[in-house]
Design a protein around this motif. Sequence first.
Motif, short mmCIF file in Angstrom:
data_model
loop_
_atom_site.label_atom_id
_atom_site.label_comp_id
_atom_site.label_asym_id
_atom_site.label_seq_id
_atom_site.Cartn_x
_atom_site.Cartn_y
_atom_site.Cartn_z
N THR A 76 -12.45 -6.40 -4.20
CA THR A 76 -11.60 -6.09 -3.06
C THR A 76 -10.56 -5.06 -3.47
OG1 THR A 76 -11.88 -8.33 -2.21
CG2 THR A 76 -10.06 -7.03 -1.31
N ARG A 79 -5.57 -3.25 -0.90
CA ARG A 79 -4.60 -4.23 -0.39
C ARG A 79 -3.22 -3.59 -0.26
NH1 ARG A 79 -7.40 -7.53 -4.39
NH2 ARG A 79 -8.44 -9.31 -3.38
N ASP A 110 -3.02 -12.08 0.67
CA ASP A 110 -3.98 -11.09 0.16
C ASP A 110 -3.32 -9.72 0.00
OD1 ASP A 110 -6.56 -10.51 -0.80
OD2 ASP A 110 -7.09 -9.53 1.09
N VAL A 111 -2.18 -9.73 -0.70
CA VAL A 111 -1.44 -8.51 -1.02
C VAL A 111 -1.18 -8.49 -2.51
CG1 VAL A 111 -0.36 -8.36 1.26
CG2 VAL A 111 0.79 -9.64 -0.57
N ARG A 388 1.70 -4.57 6.09
CA ARG A 388 0.41 -4.08 6.58
C ARG A 388 0.56 -3.08 7.73
NH1 ARG A 388 -1.09 -9.55 5.86
NH2 ARG A 388 -2.63 -9.77 4.19
#
Length: 404
Positions: A76, A79, A110-111, A388
């Motif tokens: 992933t 981020r 999820d950062v 975000r």
Amino acid sequence: MNDDSVTRSGPLRFATAERFSPPVPVRGVEPAHGSGGICPQPPSRLDKVMGPPHDRRPQSEDCLHLSVASPTASGTTGRPVLLWFHGGGFSSGAGVLDWYDGSALAAEQDVVVLSAGYRLGALGYLVLDGVSEGNLGLLDQLEALRWVRENIHLYGGDPGRITLIGQSAGALSILQLLRMPEARGLFRRAVLQSAPVSIATRPVTEARETGRLFAAHLGTDPRTASHESLLAAQARTAADLQRRVGNTLVPPFGPVSGADSAQADPHGFAFEPTAMDILYGWNADDMSAFPEGPNDHGSVAERTRRVYESPLTALHGELERAGARVHGYRLDWRPRASAYGATHCVELPLLLGSAAAWRGAPMLGDLDWSEVDRFGREVRRAWAAFARTGDPGALPAPMTALDR
């Protein structure tokens, strides 16, 4: 710290610096030795509110370190990135302290979360002819930001989505980075928590006077003096300054305006219109953490209004006129059985750290960690949403969204 959902890396050295010299960047990832040194400093004046840190780390001028908390999910990338600058009146604190562990925020949202150190006190902000031009701590922060921009992809972060977050002196530092042409384009968003903007900078002429006073108290060459001698002279300088200005909030050393080419006009902002999202706010009882002074008296509510609410409300307008998209908040969270209410720093356990790091903090009263964490999850969600999208969304009570 490592577990199944998040990895904490570091301390990592992002730069090195000789005493009273600008930082020299470290290219790539270089682990710091041992537990990572913190800048030489006295005990924090907020120990009575926060409690002293439980993790004891060596004091060293090799202190330009950061820690990274990143989700462990493989493959992933891209981020959002949150880079934390701690408070402490430009005289205490360190990014590598367990208080500022971003693991919970990283795992839940999820950062990628980083916290960085910078030089403090005279080592970071002395202005003295032939010794230092000042703002070295600010240049350290700029170098930390450059390191993040260059290396955060290694931890799954997006270098184009960096949000700076700072509290108190850390928030004042971000205000200066907003004004620095060298920082333009290196970050996208900023969160300013309890920034006492009336003491954001001081004129270089005033800083030079403070520097001369410090040198007289020191009585020897600051370039070779021991840490103990530097801190003792710093304490005497702070006492003299507080007697002169009648305000216990003003630190002896901090950012100065006009000290070097890295510092632009202190009035107004250098970023381009519409280029920045800003979230700012204060705690309803911020000033309960600080004693009254001859020129800073009144109730906690009156002093908080004077030092935080009014200047920050004015800053909101200044930021909007410069083209920023601005969101404001006031935190009214008053932990049960705390003598301090919604005090300075009370939001920190809601964002960073753990039950072990914040064990026994007087400002948390008799709350069980599960109660702190329950509200903290909502605050962390809002801060991550801002990172975000530039919008924190609906803020959790008892946090109030503000317009002007």
